[in-house]
Scaffold this motif. Structure first.
Motif, mmCIF file in Angstrom:
data_model
loop_
_atom_site.group_PDB
_atom_site.id
_atom_site.type_symbol
_atom_site.label_atom_id
_atom_site.label_comp_id
_atom_site.label_asym_id
_atom_site.label_seq_id
_atom_site.Cartn_x
_atom_site.Cartn_y
_atom_site.Cartn_z
ATOM 1 N N ILE A 259 7.191 -14.662 -17.398
ATOM 2 C CA ILE A 259 6.468 -15.640 -16.590
ATOM 3 C C ILE A 259 5.779 -16.593 -17.556
ATOM 4 C CG2 ILE A 259 4.705 -16.027 -14.818
ATOM 5 C CD1 ILE A 259 5.019 -13.159 -13.950
ATOM 6 N N VAL A 260 6.019 -17.876 -17.398
ATOM 7 C CA VAL A 260 5.401 -18.889 -18.256
ATOM 8 C C VAL A 260 4.228 -19.500 -17.506
ATOM 9 C CG1 VAL A 260 5.759 -21.010 -19.564
ATOM 10 C CG2 VAL A 260 7.629 -19.356 -19.329
ATOM 11 N N VAL A 261 3.014 -19.397 -18.075
ATOM 12 C CA VAL A 261 1.804 -19.887 -17.413
ATOM 13 C C VAL A 261 0.937 -20.636 -18.429
ATOM 14 C CG1 VAL A 261 1.755 -18.044 -15.690
ATOM 15 C CG2 VAL A 261 0.575 -17.719 -17.866
ATOM 16 N N PRO A 262 0.091 -21.560 -17.955
ATOM 17 C CA PRO A 262 -0.847 -22.237 -18.862
ATOM 18 C C PRO A 262 -2.086 -21.387 -19.084
ATOM 19 C CG PRO A 262 -1.070 -23.127 -16.656
ATOM 20 C CD PRO A 262 0.054 -22.127 -16.589
ATOM 21 N N GLY A 263 -2.793 -21.690 -20.177
ATOM 22 C CA GLY A 263 -4.025 -20.965 -20.478
ATOM 23 C C GLY A 263 -4.942 -21.788 -21.355
ATOM 24 N N VAL A 264 -6.184 -21.325 -21.477
ATOM 25 C CA VAL A 264 -7.195 -21.994 -22.301
ATOM 26 C C VAL A 264 -7.850 -20.938 -23.186
ATOM 27 C CG1 VAL A 264 -9.338 -23.316 -22.337
ATOM 28 C CG2 VAL A 264 -7.627 -23.773 -20.571
ATOM 29 N N VAL A 265 -7.938 -21.225 -24.479
ATOM 30 C CA VAL A 265 -8.565 -20.309 -25.433
ATOM 31 C C VAL A 265 -10.079 -20.313 -25.214
ATOM 32 C CG1 VAL A 265 -8.886 -19.775 -27.872
ATOM 33 C CG2 VAL A 265 -6.727 -20.768 -27.081
ATOM 34 N N THR A 266 -10.650 -19.124 -25.195
ATOM 35 C CA THR A 266 -12.093 -19.002 -24.995
ATOM 36 C C THR A 266 -12.638 -17.871 -25.862
ATOM 37 O OG1 THR A 266 -13.830 -18.747 -23.309
ATOM 38 C CG2 THR A 266 -11.874 -17.382 -23.075
ATOM 39 N N VAL A 267 -13.950 -17.839 -26.035
ATOM 40 C CA VAL A 267 -14.603 -16.823 -26.859
ATOM 41 C C VAL A 267 -15.091 -15.691 -25.955
ATOM 42 C CG1 VAL A 267 -16.472 -16.354 -28.481
ATOM 43 C CG2 VAL A 267 -15.331 -18.576 -28.504
ATOM 44 N N PRO A 268 -14.824 -14.435 -26.270
ATOM 45 C CA PRO A 268 -15.389 -13.335 -25.489
ATOM 46 C C PRO A 268 -16.912 -13.443 -25.450
ATOM 47 C CG PRO A 268 -13.699 -12.523 -26.985
ATOM 48 C CD PRO A 268 -13.930 -13.959 -27.344
ATOM 49 N N PRO A 269 -17.522 -13.271 -24.285
ATOM 50 C CA PRO A 269 -18.979 -13.503 -24.181
ATOM 51 C C PRO A 269 -19.806 -12.615 -25.096
ATOM 52 C CG PRO A 269 -18.096 -12.464 -22.190
ATOM 53 C CD PRO A 269 -16.915 -12.900 -23.005
ATOM 54 N N LEU B 271 -6.045 -20.761 -33.711
ATOM 55 C CA LEU B 271 -6.466 -20.808 -32.312
ATOM 56 C C LEU B 271 -7.926 -21.231 -32.263
ATOM 57 C CD1 LEU B 271 -4.965 -17.724 -30.447
ATOM 58 C CD2 LEU B 271 -4.373 -20.130 -30.190
ATOM 59 N N ARG B 272 -8.229 -22.217 -31.432
ATOM 60 C CA ARG B 272 -9.588 -22.747 -31.353
ATOM 61 C C ARG B 272 -10.094 -22.693 -29.919
ATOM 62 N NH1 ARG B 272 -6.788 -25.786 -35.095
ATOM 63 N NH2 ARG B 272 -7.809 -26.041 -37.135
ATOM 64 N N PRO B 273 -11.352 -22.336 -29.715
ATOM 65 C CA PRO B 273 -11.913 -22.331 -28.358
ATOM 66 C C PRO B 273 -11.756 -23.691 -27.688
ATOM 67 C CG PRO B 273 -13.410 -21.246 -29.883
ATOM 68 C CD PRO B 273 -12.325 -21.865 -30.718
ATOM 69 N N GLY B 274 -11.332 -23.663 -26.431
ATOM 70 C CA GLY B 274 -11.097 -24.889 -25.682
ATOM 71 C C GLY B 274 -9.676 -25.394 -25.786
ATOM 72 N N GLN B 275 -8.860 -24.806 -26.656
ATOM 73 C CA GLN B 275 -7.482 -25.263 -26.854
ATOM 74 C C GLN B 275 -6.618 -24.854 -25.667
ATOM 75 O OE1 GLN B 275 -5.775 -23.753 -30.459
ATOM 76 N NE2 GLN B 275 -3.692 -24.390 -29.949
ATOM 77 N N ALA B 276 -5.809 -25.786 -25.145
ATOM 78 C CA ALA B 276 -4.862 -25.499 -24.070
ATOM 79 C C ALA B 276 -3.568 -24.962 -24.687
ATOM 80 C CB ALA B 276 -4.581 -26.754 -23.253
ATOM 81 N N VAL B 277 -3.068 -23.858 -24.144
ATOM 82 C CA VAL B 277 -1.869 -23.224 -24.677
ATOM 83 C C VAL B 277 -0.941 -22.865 -23.526
ATOM 84 C CG1 VAL B 277 -3.036 -22.285 -26.711
ATOM 85 C CG2 VAL B 277 -2.945 -20.944 -24.609
ATOM 86 N N GLN B 278 0.285 -22.536 -23.877
ATOM 87 C CA GLN B 278 1.255 -22.019 -22.919
ATOM 88 C C GLN B 278 1.591 -20.592 -23.317
ATOM 89 O OE1 GLN B 278 5.486 -23.434 -22.741
ATOM 90 N NE2 GLN B 278 4.893 -24.176 -20.714
ATOM 91 N N ALA B 279 1.494 -19.675 -22.360
ATOM 92 C CA ALA B 279 1.704 -18.258 -22.639
ATOM 93 C C ALA B 279 2.917 -17.749 -21.870
ATOM 94 C CB ALA B 279 0.470 -17.445 -22.263
#
Length: 384
Positions: free
Chosen positions: A70-80, A295-303
């Protein structure tokens, strides 16, 4: 192609919507508590000449086993739990900011210096409490000696002990206030010995990580708890994935998550329980060990979600053969009378192919082009 069909289907007649909208659905990870009844088979009768005139094309269904995608979009984020906002421990003037965005720091590294009158007042109060505690301790030592010599009554000794304990508690309280203001244990010990007040305070990094943002500026007056910088530890790192609701049923079978742009493989650690009303998608969280990958926080990626095959029969069909409507998925199966609408469960999908589960057989053919004509035929049949 599927998106165009979906938009056209939304604009189709309400009769067609009733024909296709009664399919059973499943909530992410579990069956729906009150499943809708499966609709009866609906066949759109078409002759060979009508099929050719409508430009309807078909391709065979292929059995499938193993792993789908399954190909989906995603956004890199920092674990709280790996994010820290370093705030000013006391009100004062920002003398210097010693770090810049994207700079790596270690725990205890200097972040900024503050000149604070509040810090001076806290140190003065500490020294006063220290003098009171020393005086009370000396008074207690003297009264204990006098009590041994039976010069004073025991009642007076009890009162003196209580006063000494209260003075020690007040001193501990002032020491805690200095610690909250950012002074280290060594600096507090030095103040206790030398009794020299410091007007500047050094703010240090509470964790090792990367500076994501600077909030303050040099020469700015800030209040206590005003943010100065944001620090984040970027290993491991999370990616928030937006998975369409129609594909969320496959999330329980995800083995690995792949990021082609970064060359990383991670694991799915969390699947959301709510649905975004605007996008009708479920948020899933994948965790990665980036190492030196950028990989940078806020970066849009495809997974790419790699999904293992389930226990039910699984089939491979062209991606354009699957129609989405009201969170249900359908294919149009070629039969002697024309085409039959068959509800299916979408397990995984790539731009070319889709893996589905449903009442299909190997070698049967499904429509891949001309689906708008089939939808119109269904609407006409239902309206009679």
């Amino acid at each position: 192609m599927r998106r165009m069909i979906f938009l056209s289907l939304v604009l189709a007649s309400s009769v067609a919507a009733r024909a296709l909208g009664a399919a059973p659905g499943a909530a992410p990870g579990a069956p729906a508590p009150n499943p809708l009844p499966v609709p009866p088979e609906i066949v759109a009768p078409l002759t060979e000449a009508q099929v050719r005139a409508a430009g309807i094309e078909t391709q065979p269904v292929e059995p499938e086993a193993g792993v789908g995608e399954i190909v989906v979009p995603g956004v890199v984020t920092v674990p709280p739990q790996q994010l820290r906002i370093v705030a000013a421990p006391a009100a004062g003037l920002v003398e210097t900011l010693l770090v810049a965005p994207d700079e790596d720091v270690k725990e205890g590294d200097p972040i900024a210096t503050l000149k604070s009158s509040d810090l001076v007042e806290s140190q003065r109060a500490f020294l006063h409490a220290l003098s009171e505690a020393n005086l009370a301790s000396e008074k207690l030592r003297r009264d204990e000696q006098l009590f041994k010599e039976k010069i004073i009554a025991e009642r007076r000794l009890i009162v003196t002990r209580a006063e000494a304990a209260q003075a020690r508690a007040a001193l501990d309280e002032r020491a805690q206030i200095l610690a909250l203001a950012g002074m280290t244990d060594g600096e507090i010990s030095g103040l206790r010995k030398e009794r020299k007040l410091a007007s500047s305070l050094l703010v240090r990094a509470p964790i090792g990580g990367t500076i994501l943002q600077r909030h303050g500026t040099t020469g700015e007056r800030v209040q206590a708890s005003a943010p100065l910088v944001t620090i984040a530890r970027l290993d491991p790192i999370w990616v928030n994935l937006q998975v369409p609701l129609s594909r969320a049923v496959a999330l329980d079978s995800v083995e690995k998550v792949h990021l082609p742009s970064a060359g990383l493989e991670g694991r799915l650690i969390r699947v959301g329980h709510t649905v975004d009303s605007a996008t009708q998608s479920v948020t899933a969280v994948a965790e990665f060990r980036p190492g030196r990958s950028p990989l940078r926080p806020g970066q849009a990626v495809q997974a790419i979600l790699r999904v293992r095959g389930g226990g039910a029969s699984q089939w491979r069909v062209p991606a354009d053969a699957v129609v989405s409507h009201r969170n249900y998925n359908w294919v149009f199966l070629r039969v002697p009378e024309g085409f039959r609408a068959v509800p299916v469960t979408l397990v995984s999908e790539t731009p070319q192919y889709a893996s589905v589960q449903g009442a299909l057989k190997a070698g049967e053919k499904v429509a891949t082009r001309g689906l708008l004509t089939l939808l119109a035929e269904l609407a006409e049949i239902e309206s009679k």
